[in-house]
Design a protein around this motif. Structure first.
Motif, mmCIF file in Angstrom:
data_model
loop_
_atom_site.group_PDB
_atom_site.id
_atom_site.type_symbol
_atom_site.label_atom_id
_atom_site.label_comp_id
_atom_site.label_asym_id
_atom_site.label_seq_id
_atom_site.Cartn_x
_atom_site.Cartn_y
_atom_site.Cartn_z
ATOM 1 N N MET A 69 0.844 -1.188 0.000
ATOM 2 C CA MET A 69 0.000 0.000 0.000
ATOM 3 C C MET A 69 0.886 1.247 0.000
ATOM 4 O O MET A 69 1.840 1.337 0.760
ATOM 5 C CB MET A 69 -0.896 -0.001 1.246
ATOM 6 N N ALA A 70 0.582 2.199 -0.846
ATOM 7 C CA ALA A 70 1.366 3.433 -0.928
ATOM 8 C C ALA A 70 1.237 4.230 0.363
ATOM 9 O O ALA A 70 0.272 4.099 1.111
ATOM 10 C CB ALA A 70 0.898 4.273 -2.115
ATOM 11 N N GLY A 71 2.252 5.092 0.597
ATOM 12 C CA GLY A 71 2.291 5.845 1.829
ATOM 13 C C GLY A 71 1.046 6.670 2.090
ATOM 14 O O GLY A 71 0.489 6.656 3.192
ATOM 15 N N ALA A 72 0.582 7.395 1.063
ATOM 16 C CA ALA A 72 -0.606 8.229 1.233
ATOM 17 C C ALA A 72 -1.823 7.373 1.549
ATOM 18 O O ALA A 72 -2.681 7.755 2.358
ATOM 19 C CB ALA A 72 -0.847 9.060 -0.026
ATOM 20 N N ASP A 73 -1.909 6.203 0.919
ATOM 21 C CA ASP A 73 -3.041 5.310 1.185
ATOM 22 C C ASP A 73 -2.977 4.782 2.619
ATOM 23 O O ASP A 73 -4.001 4.678 3.292
ATOM 24 C CB ASP A 73 -3.034 4.140 0.199
ATOM 25 N N ARG A 74 -1.768 4.427 3.073
ATOM 26 C CA ARG A 74 -1.623 3.935 4.438
ATOM 27 C C ARG A 74 -2.045 5.003 5.439
ATOM 28 O O ARG A 74 -2.711 4.706 6.439
ATOM 29 C CB ARG A 74 -0.172 3.506 4.701
ATOM 30 N N ALA A 75 -1.664 6.241 5.185
ATOM 31 C CA ALA A 75 -2.042 7.325 6.081
ATOM 32 C C ALA A 75 -3.556 7.526 6.075
ATOM 33 O O ALA A 75 -4.171 7.772 7.128
ATOM 34 C CB ALA A 75 -1.329 8.611 5.683
ATOM 35 N N ALA A 76 -4.179 7.428 4.895
ATOM 36 C CA ALA A 76 -5.623 7.622 4.785
ATOM 37 C C ALA A 76 -6.384 6.510 5.504
ATOM 38 O O ALA A 76 -7.367 6.765 6.209
ATOM 39 C CB ALA A 76 -6.033 7.688 3.317
ATOM 40 N N VAL A 77 -5.939 5.256 5.338
ATOM 41 C CA VAL A 77 -6.582 4.131 6.023
ATOM 42 C C VAL A 77 -6.433 4.290 7.528
ATOM 43 O O VAL A 77 -7.386 4.080 8.294
ATOM 44 C CB VAL A 77 -5.981 2.789 5.550
ATOM 45 N N ALA A 78 -5.234 4.693 7.960
ATOM 46 C CA ALA A 78 -4.998 4.894 9.390
ATOM 47 C C ALA A 78 -5.906 5.984 9.943
ATOM 48 O O ALA A 78 -6.521 5.818 11.004
ATOM 49 C CB ALA A 78 -3.532 5.240 9.639
ATOM 50 N N ALA A 79 -6.009 7.104 9.235
ATOM 51 C CA ALA A 79 -6.828 8.216 9.710
ATOM 52 C C ALA A 79 -8.293 7.812 9.815
ATOM 53 O O ALA A 79 -8.974 8.154 10.796
ATOM 54 C CB ALA A 79 -6.668 9.419 8.780
ATOM 55 N N ALA A 80 -8.787 7.070 8.812
ATOM 56 C CA ALA A 80 -10.185 6.635 8.847
ATOM 57 C C ALA A 80 -10.422 5.677 10.016
ATOM 58 O O ALA A 80 -11.432 5.770 10.723
ATOM 59 C CB ALA A 80 -10.562 5.970 7.530
ATOM 60 N N ALA A 81 -9.496 4.749 10.223
ATOM 61 C CA ALA A 81 -9.640 3.795 11.317
ATOM 62 C C ALA A 81 -9.567 4.494 12.671
ATOM 63 O O ALA A 81 -10.320 4.156 13.598
ATOM 64 C CB ALA A 81 -8.563 2.724 11.216
ATOM 65 N N ILE A 82 -8.664 5.459 12.792
ATOM 66 C CA ILE A 82 -8.549 6.215 14.046
ATOM 67 C C ILE A 82 -9.874 6.902 14.368
ATOM 68 O O ILE A 82 -10.322 6.908 15.516
ATOM 69 C CB ILE A 82 -7.411 7.252 13.945
ATOM 70 N N GLY A 83 -10.515 7.472 13.354
ATOM 71 C CA GLY A 83 -11.811 8.117 13.564
ATOM 72 C C GLY A 83 -12.861 7.139 14.058
ATOM 73 O O GLY A 83 -13.655 7.450 14.965
ATOM 74 N N ARG A 84 -12.888 5.941 13.484
ATOM 75 C CA ARG A 84 -13.848 4.914 13.902
ATOM 76 C C ARG A 84 -13.573 4.457 15.335
ATOM 77 O O ARG A 84 -14.501 4.299 16.139
ATOM 78 C CB ARG A 84 -13.783 3.725 12.942
ATOM 79 N N ILE A 85 -12.289 4.242 15.651
ATOM 80 C CA ILE A 85 -11.915 3.827 17.008
ATOM 81 C C ILE A 85 -12.297 4.901 18.017
ATOM 82 O O ILE A 85 -12.844 4.616 19.084
ATOM 83 C CB ILE A 85 -10.407 3.519 17.081
ATOM 84 N N ASP A 86 -12.010 6.151 17.660
ATOM 85 C CA ASP A 86 -12.287 7.257 18.576
ATOM 86 C C ASP A 86 -13.789 7.365 18.855
ATOM 87 O O ASP A 86 -14.207 7.556 20.003
ATOM 88 C CB ASP A 86 -11.753 8.557 17.980
ATOM 89 N N THR A 87 -14.596 7.231 17.803
ATOM 90 C CA THR A 87 -16.050 7.286 17.980
ATOM 91 C C THR A 87 -16.531 6.168 18.888
ATOM 92 O O THR A 87 -17.346 6.389 19.797
ATOM 93 C CB THR A 87 -16.742 7.185 16.608
#
Length: 201
Positions: free
Chosen positions: A1-19
């Motif tokens: 997975m490209a760096g930008a994609d990894r960051a985007a997946v991480a950010a989306a998952a962090i939002g779900r975890i935080d909620t």
């Protein structure tokens, strides 16, 4: 997975975890520290001599680990039973493991051995701690999750290391780990006890 994609997946998952944490485990959410600073991230990068993966940066920029002393109050944020390190504690743990590795390795072969193992592809097993391994979480019992920053297609993979020298593969990268945690939380795999602590069956 490209760096930008990894960051985007991480950010989306962090939002779900935080909620999920805010709705179901607010005490665990409160155990997370404020975001890491750029100097903190630079210190981690300088220590390992490798760029930090963008998904790891995204995770630490959301929260600089957890207040580790609160584990008994909030349970475990990462399955099967880990708490995320603040960067400063991650670097202390890395230094400790490196010191232990030096003490148990044959001193006359230490540098050659470390250089050889450190130049192998990420994800390759090794029974002693390597400079390119960066701890990211602890089980408070001699076990760590670490990100393997050696080269190769598995660069950035997340693995478990135990004091006996056992190394176990866990996730492809931090983004994969966070996405898996988010899925498992939303699928009600985590158990919340009467005190609001997270446990993983």
């Amino acid at each position: 997975m490209a760096g930008a994609d990894r960051a985007a997946v991480a950010a989306a998952a962090i939002g779900r975890i935080d909620t999920w944490l805010q709705q179901h485990a607010p005490r665990a959410r409160a155990a997370l520290r404020p975001p890491a600073s750029e100097p903190d991230l630079e210190a981690a990068q300088e220590a390992v001599g490798q760029p930090l993966p963008p998904d790891l940066r995204a995770w630490w920029l959301h929260a600089d680990g957890a207040h580790l002393g609160l584990q008994t109050d909030v349970g475990w944020l990462i399955p099967p039973g880990f708490m995320p390190y603040p960067i400063a504690e991650a670097l202390k743990s890395r230094s400790l493991w490196m010191d232990v590795a030096r003490k148990i390795a044959p001193l006359d072969h230490w540098d050659d051995f470390v250089n050889s193992e450190n130049n192998r592809p990420a994800g390759t097993d090794c029974e002693t701690w390597l400079p390119a391994w960066l701890p990211v979480a602890t089980n408070h019992g001699g076990g760590n999750l670490f990100v393997d920053l050696r080269g190769g297609p598995k660069n950035g993979c997340v693995m478990e290391f135990y004091r006996a020298g056992d190394v176990l593969a866990q996730w492809e990268d931090v983004a994969d780990m966070l996405d898996d945690i988010a899925d498992r939380l939303e699928e009600n795999e985590a158990e919340i006890d009467d005190l609001g602590r997270i446990n993983w069956p």
